[in-house]
Design a protein around this motif. Sequence first.
Motif, mmCIF file in Angstrom:
data_model
loop_
_atom_site.group_PDB
_atom_site.id
_atom_site.type_symbol
_atom_site.label_atom_id
_atom_site.label_comp_id
_atom_site.label_asym_id
_atom_site.label_seq_id
_atom_site.Cartn_x
_atom_site.Cartn_y
_atom_site.Cartn_z
ATOM 1 N N ASP A 1 8.844 19.841 -48.180
ATOM 2 C CA ASP A 1 7.986 19.844 -46.991
ATOM 3 C C ASP A 1 6.583 19.295 -47.257
ATOM 4 O O ASP A 1 5.840 19.015 -46.313
ATOM 5 C CB ASP A 1 7.827 21.273 -46.451
ATOM 6 N N ARG A 2 6.216 19.172 -48.521
ATOM 7 C CA ARG A 2 4.806 18.896 -48.843
ATOM 8 C C ARG A 2 4.315 17.575 -48.247
ATOM 9 O O ARG A 2 3.247 17.519 -47.641
ATOM 10 C CB ARG A 2 4.614 18.907 -50.360
ATOM 11 N N GLN A 3 5.103 16.508 -48.404
ATOM 12 C CA GLN A 3 4.655 15.223 -47.894
ATOM 13 C C GLN A 3 4.566 15.231 -46.370
ATOM 14 O O GLN A 3 3.618 14.698 -45.782
ATOM 15 C CB GLN A 3 5.596 14.104 -48.350
ATOM 16 N N ALA A 4 5.549 15.865 -45.720
ATOM 17 C CA ALA A 4 5.528 15.938 -44.259
ATOM 18 C C ALA A 4 4.307 16.715 -43.779
ATOM 19 O O ALA A 4 3.686 16.360 -42.766
ATOM 20 C CB ALA A 4 6.806 16.578 -43.738
ATOM 21 N N ALA A 5 3.948 17.768 -44.486
ATOM 22 C CA ALA A 5 2.774 18.556 -44.111
ATOM 23 C C ALA A 5 1.495 17.750 -44.301
ATOM 24 O O ALA A 5 0.581 17.823 -43.469
ATOM 25 C CB ALA A 5 2.722 19.843 -44.939
ATOM 26 N N ARG A 6 1.432 16.969 -45.383
ATOM 27 C CA ARG A 6 0.248 16.116 -45.585
ATOM 28 C C ARG A 6 0.174 15.057 -44.499
ATOM 29 O O ARG A 6 -0.900 14.774 -43.947
ATOM 30 C CB ARG A 6 0.301 15.471 -46.973
ATOM 31 N N ASP A 7 1.321 14.470 -44.173
ATOM 32 C CA ASP A 7 1.330 13.436 -43.133
ATOM 33 C C ASP A 7 0.903 14.004 -41.790
ATOM 34 O O ASP A 7 0.281 13.303 -40.972
ATOM 35 C CB ASP A 7 2.738 12.835 -42.999
ATOM 36 N N ALA A 8 1.211 15.279 -41.556
ATOM 37 C CA ALA A 8 0.834 15.929 -40.294
ATOM 38 C C ALA A 8 -0.614 16.407 -40.308
ATOM 39 O O ALA A 8 -1.120 16.872 -39.278
ATOM 40 C CB ALA A 8 1.764 17.108 -40.021
ATOM 41 N N GLY A 9 -1.267 16.296 -41.457
ATOM 42 C CA GLY A 9 -2.667 16.690 -41.567
ATOM 43 C C GLY A 9 -2.895 18.183 -41.558
ATOM 44 O O GLY A 9 -3.981 18.649 -41.218
ATOM 45 N N VAL A 10 -1.873 18.966 -41.957
ATOM 46 C CA VAL A 10 -2.008 20.432 -41.912
ATOM 47 C C VAL A 10 -2.090 21.052 -43.299
ATOM 48 O O VAL A 10 -2.150 22.279 -43.431
ATOM 49 C CB VAL A 10 -0.829 21.069 -41.144
ATOM 50 N N LEU A 11 -2.101 20.228 -44.341
ATOM 51 C CA LEU A 11 -2.133 20.748 -45.705
ATOM 52 C C LEU A 11 -3.413 20.271 -46.388
ATOM 53 O O LEU A 11 -3.473 19.175 -46.943
ATOM 54 C CB LEU A 11 -0.906 20.277 -46.486
ATOM 55 N N PRO A 12 -4.456 21.095 -46.342
ATOM 56 C CA PRO A 12 -5.736 20.689 -46.926
ATOM 57 C C PRO A 12 -5.748 20.879 -48.438
ATOM 58 O O PRO A 12 -4.830 21.460 -49.022
ATOM 59 C CB PRO A 12 -6.723 21.655 -46.268
ATOM 60 N N GLY A 13 -6.795 20.384 -49.063
ATOM 61 C CA GLY A 13 -7.017 20.675 -50.475
ATOM 62 C C GLY A 13 -6.216 19.799 -51.400
ATOM 63 O O GLY A 13 -5.878 18.649 -51.086
ATOM 64 N N ASP A 14 -5.897 20.357 -52.573
ATOM 65 C CA ASP A 14 -5.241 19.633 -53.645
ATOM 66 C C ASP A 14 -3.911 19.035 -53.201
ATOM 67 O O ASP A 14 -3.142 19.643 -52.464
ATOM 68 C CB ASP A 14 -5.004 20.586 -54.824
ATOM 69 N N ARG A 15 -3.612 17.850 -53.679
ATOM 70 C CA ARG A 15 -2.379 17.156 -53.292
ATOM 71 C C ARG A 15 -1.128 17.945 -53.676
ATOM 72 O O ARG A 15 -0.092 17.837 -53.028
ATOM 73 C CB ARG A 15 -2.328 15.772 -53.950
ATOM 74 N N ASN A 16 -1.226 18.735 -54.738
ATOM 75 C CA ASN A 16 -0.057 19.487 -55.193
ATOM 76 C C ASN A 16 -0.098 20.945 -54.748
ATOM 77 O O ASN A 16 0.532 21.795 -55.357
ATOM 78 C CB ASN A 16 0.038 19.400 -56.721
#
Length: 298
Positions: free
Chosen positions: A68-83
């Motif tokens: 889910d991590r990439q999808a969350a980053r693409d949606a702009g809902v996962l702030p902070g560190d990339r991992n």
Amino acid sequence: MSAQLAAGTYRCRDVYRSAALAANAGMTWIDTAPNYASGSAEASLRPVLDAWPQVSVSTKVGFVSGSDRQAARDAGVLPGDRNQGHCLSRPYIAWQLARSRVRLGRVPDLVFVHNPEHGRMNRSDLLRTLTEAFEELESAADAGEIGGYGVATWTGLSSGMFTVSEIVRRATEVAGPHHHLRAVQFPVSLIRLAVVADALDGCGALAEARDAGLNVFASAPLGGGELLGAMTEELVRVIDPEASPVQAALLVALSAPGVSYVLLSASTPAHWADARGAASREPLPSGRLRKVIDVLGA
């Protein structure tokens, strides 16, 4: 009311098969999370929930599965560190809830804030995070997007990072006396006997949950499998001489004051039959539980 067995999916190798066996064995609750089974657990449960619509389901928010991590980053809902592997921001919770509803094919009956202590050493920061998470979950409950919510923790209560009373107080501050906080989930077992000892003395997490009217989901009742090799004949006799080793271990969690559900992962019909044998027995009286605690030294 006596505690009931429920199906957990944390360590299931085949979530669909394990959950189908549980439902067929009469379990009325299945607990899961978006990060279980490498992110596939919720989708694997959908056909089971479709086939057994009377079965309730709980899931969680907090841990970010790799899938889910990439999808969350693409949606702009996962702030902070990339991992980043854990997130309880309101945007991420809302995003994850929508994803869980699609995967499960229904509105979850409960959503647990998953290990809010993860990566947090500061109590005030943790409690502030819980407050913000509760605000989002109350909004989702008001909109009919979840049935209610709770907190699932591994070490948050035992380490003193927070208490059940503090959780209830935060929910009340957010939404008043008619909040949607419904449950807590934490380990109760022969290797986690301190919480049982406290409950027998009328204090601690189990007593606080009971007084607040919260359901308690006891996790890891077999210690993640560790207890199976530690159930000596002597220990089984102390608990219940007519029980099997698995039944004796489960009886402790099933008999703990204030426990509502005991989460178990079982992979065969024989395993569920053995577990149901424990659930069909009379709960251990307080005197027997105290004897077990004395023998093992909580």
